[in-house]
Scaffold this motif. Sequence first.
Motif, PDB file in Angstrom:
ATOM      1  N   ALA A  86      41.392  21.237  41.116  1.00 25.67           N
ATOM      2  CA  ALA A  86      41.097  20.067  41.935  1.00 25.67           C
ATOM      3  C   ALA A  86      41.873  20.092  43.250  1.00 25.67           C
ATOM      4  O   ALA A  86      41.422  19.537  44.258  1.00 25.67           O
ATOM      5  N   GLU A  87      43.033  20.749  43.258  1.00 23.90           N
ATOM      6  CA  GLU A  87      43.835  20.879  44.479  1.00 23.90           C
ATOM      7  C   GLU A  87      43.339  22.014  45.366  1.00 23.90           C
ATOM      8  O   GLU A  87      43.859  22.227  46.463  1.00 23.90           O
ATOM      9  N   GLY A  88      42.365  22.769  44.885  1.00 20.38           N
ATOM     10  CA  GLY A  88      41.833  23.883  45.669  1.00 20.38           C
ATOM     11  C   GLY A  88      42.693  25.130  45.623  1.00 20.38           C
ATOM     12  O   GLY A  88      42.550  26.014  46.468  1.00 20.38           O
ATOM     13  N   LEU A  89      43.579  25.226  44.622  1.00 23.22           N
ATOM     14  CA  LEU A  89      44.499  26.367  44.549  1.00 23.22           C
ATOM     15  C   LEU A  89      43.931  27.523  43.736  1.00 23.22           C
ATOM     16  O   LEU A  89      44.341  28.669  43.933  1.00 23.22           O
ATOM     17  N   ILE A  90      43.030  27.245  42.801  1.00 21.76           N
ATOM     18  CA  ILE A  90      42.482  28.301  41.950  1.00 21.76           C
ATOM     19  C   ILE A  90      40.975  28.115  41.823  1.00 21.76           C
ATOM     20  O   ILE A  90      40.444  27.042  42.093  1.00 21.76           O
ATOM     21  N   GLU A  91      40.315  29.194  41.408  1.00 24.99           N
ATOM     22  CA  GLU A  91      38.900  29.152  41.055  1.00 24.99           C
ATOM     23  C   GLU A  91      38.741  29.717  39.665  1.00 24.99           C
ATOM     24  O   GLU A  91      39.396  30.704  39.306  1.00 24.99           O
ATOM     25  N   ARG A  92      37.874  29.097  38.875  1.00 27.46           N
ATOM     26  CA  ARG A  92      37.613  29.557  37.510  1.00 27.46           C
ATOM     27  C   ARG A  92      36.162  29.997  37.420  1.00 27.46           C
ATOM     28  O   ARG A  92      35.246  29.218  37.660  1.00 27.46           O
ATOM     29  N   CYS A  93      35.949  31.263  37.102  1.00 27.74           N
ATOM     30  CA  CYS A  93      34.600  31.822  37.034  1.00 27.74           C
ATOM     31  C   CYS A  93      34.330  32.302  35.614  1.00 27.74           C
ATOM     32  O   CYS A  93      35.065  33.186  35.112  1.00 27.74           O
ATOM     33  N   PRO A  94      33.325  31.757  34.933  1.00 29.87           N
ATOM     34  CA  PRO A  94      33.020  32.206  33.572  1.00 29.87           C
ATOM     35  C   PRO A  94      32.768  33.707  33.528  1.00 29.87           C
ATOM     36  O   PRO A  94      32.037  34.256  34.352  1.00 29.87           O
ATOM     37  N   GLY A  95      33.398  34.347  32.579  1.00 30.08           N
ATOM     38  CA  GLY A  95      33.237  35.777  32.418  1.00 30.08           C
ATOM     39  C   GLY A  95      34.075  36.610  33.349  1.00 30.08           C
ATOM     40  O   GLY A  95      34.165  37.835  33.201  1.00 30.08           O
ATOM     41  N   VAL A  96      34.702  35.987  34.332  1.00 28.76           N
ATOM     42  CA  VAL A  96      35.535  36.709  35.307  1.00 28.76           C
ATOM     43  C   VAL A  96      37.002  36.337  35.144  1.00 28.76           C
ATOM     44  O   VAL A  96      37.887  37.197  35.154  1.00 28.76           O
ATOM     45  N   GLY A  97      37.273  35.061  34.979  1.00 29.80           N
ATOM     46  CA  GLY A  97      38.659  34.621  34.815  1.00 29.80           C
ATOM     47  C   GLY A  97      39.056  33.614  35.884  1.00 29.80           C
ATOM     48  O   GLY A  97      38.220  33.083  36.619  1.00 29.80           O
ATOM     49  N   THR A  98      40.344  33.375  35.971  1.00 32.40           N
ATOM     50  CA  THR A  98      40.890  32.398  36.907  1.00 32.40           C
ATOM     51  C   THR A  98      41.705  33.116  37.961  1.00 32.40           C
ATOM     52  O   THR A  98      42.557  33.948  37.638  1.00 32.40           O
ATOM     53  N   HIS A  99      41.458  32.795  39.235  1.00 28.41           N
ATOM     54  CA  HIS A  99      42.127  33.468  40.339  1.00 28.41           C
ATOM     55  C   HIS A  99      42.712  32.454  41.315  1.00 28.41           C
ATOM     56  O   HIS A  99      42.153  31.382  41.525  1.00 28.41           O
ATOM     57  N   ALA A 100      43.849  32.833  41.905  1.00 26.43           N
ATOM     58  CA  ALA A 100      44.429  32.034  42.988  1.00 26.43           C
ATOM     59  C   ALA A 100      43.609  32.266  44.250  1.00 26.43           C
ATOM     60  O   ALA A 100      43.267  33.403  44.573  1.00 26.43           O
ATOM     61  N   VAL A 101      43.288  31.178  44.959  1.00 26.51           N
ATOM     62  CA  VAL A 101      42.439  31.311  46.141  1.00 26.51           C
ATOM     63  C   VAL A 101      43.041  30.646  47.375  1.00 26.51           C
ATOM     64  O   VAL A 101      42.499  30.781  48.478  1.00 26.51           O
ATOM     65  N   ALA A 102      44.131  29.925  47.227  1.00 26.93           N
ATOM     66  CA  ALA A 102      44.689  29.187  48.368  1.00 26.93           C
ATOM     67  C   ALA A 102      46.059  29.740  48.728  1.00 26.93           C
ATOM     68  O   ALA A 102      46.756  30.334  47.917  1.00 26.93           O
TER      69      ALA A 102
END
Length: 268
Positions: A86-102
């Motif tokens: 919600a803070e825009g710090l990570i993205e969660r993609c099914p089948g890919v995982g969670t990544h830092a984006v900010a």
Amino acid sequence: MAVTRRDDTRSATAPAPGTATAPAPPAAAEPRRPRADRARRVADVLRRQVLYGDLRSGALPAEAELVREFGASRNTVREALALLRAEGLIERCPGVGTHAVAEKYPHGLERLLGLAETLREHGEVANEVRTTGLLTPSREVSSRLRLPAGEQVVYIERIRRLDGLPLSLDLTYVPRDLGEPLLAEDLVRNDIFVLLERIAGRPLGRAEVTLEAVNADPHSAATLDAPRGAALLMLERLTHLSDGRPVDLEFIRFRGDRITMSGSMSRA
């Protein structure tokens, strides 16, 4: 007659036979807390790792690994990750995982530096000068700059960008004798601090700083390309020359998702 000797090996502190033994007190247990509290605690630690630590611009561990690391339930970990998303710090993609984006850029509070001086290692700071000119300030501004009531000041409004991304909206008031020469300088590529020192012929000395959180009003949100109502860092700074004269009163709204304030404090 032989005497049989019996050694009593019972501890002097042991209870006598037949005496009731008090049960040992139970080990202290952490009070049961709502899941939202536990998720916030996990999110605080992960936020630091995402922004400045070993998770920066990379993949986060799997949920099962985070469950083991924090000793938390899977639902608590998922709620913590939802907070960071919600803070825009990570993205969660099914089948890919969670990544830092900010990425947040550090703005130190220990030295008196302009934004370009502070962020030199992170990219190019450019200024969009929106408004300049003379105006008659309020009594509060005149008082802060130690000017007679009614004396005009130079007003400068700028958007500060790092590699094209808007970081702050700066509203600046400068005494007229320094401000008018300032308007003839290159305000697009230079910090006002550097220019003021050159015009005044002496270095800056100190600044009084107030920092607080504010919500983005519609105009600030549109100017900074931020969601309306988003959290901004509001910095009010009154800067003095080395002789003590106040020469720069600024009201700066930083995008809270792109700037972080840091410093080192001593109790002495």
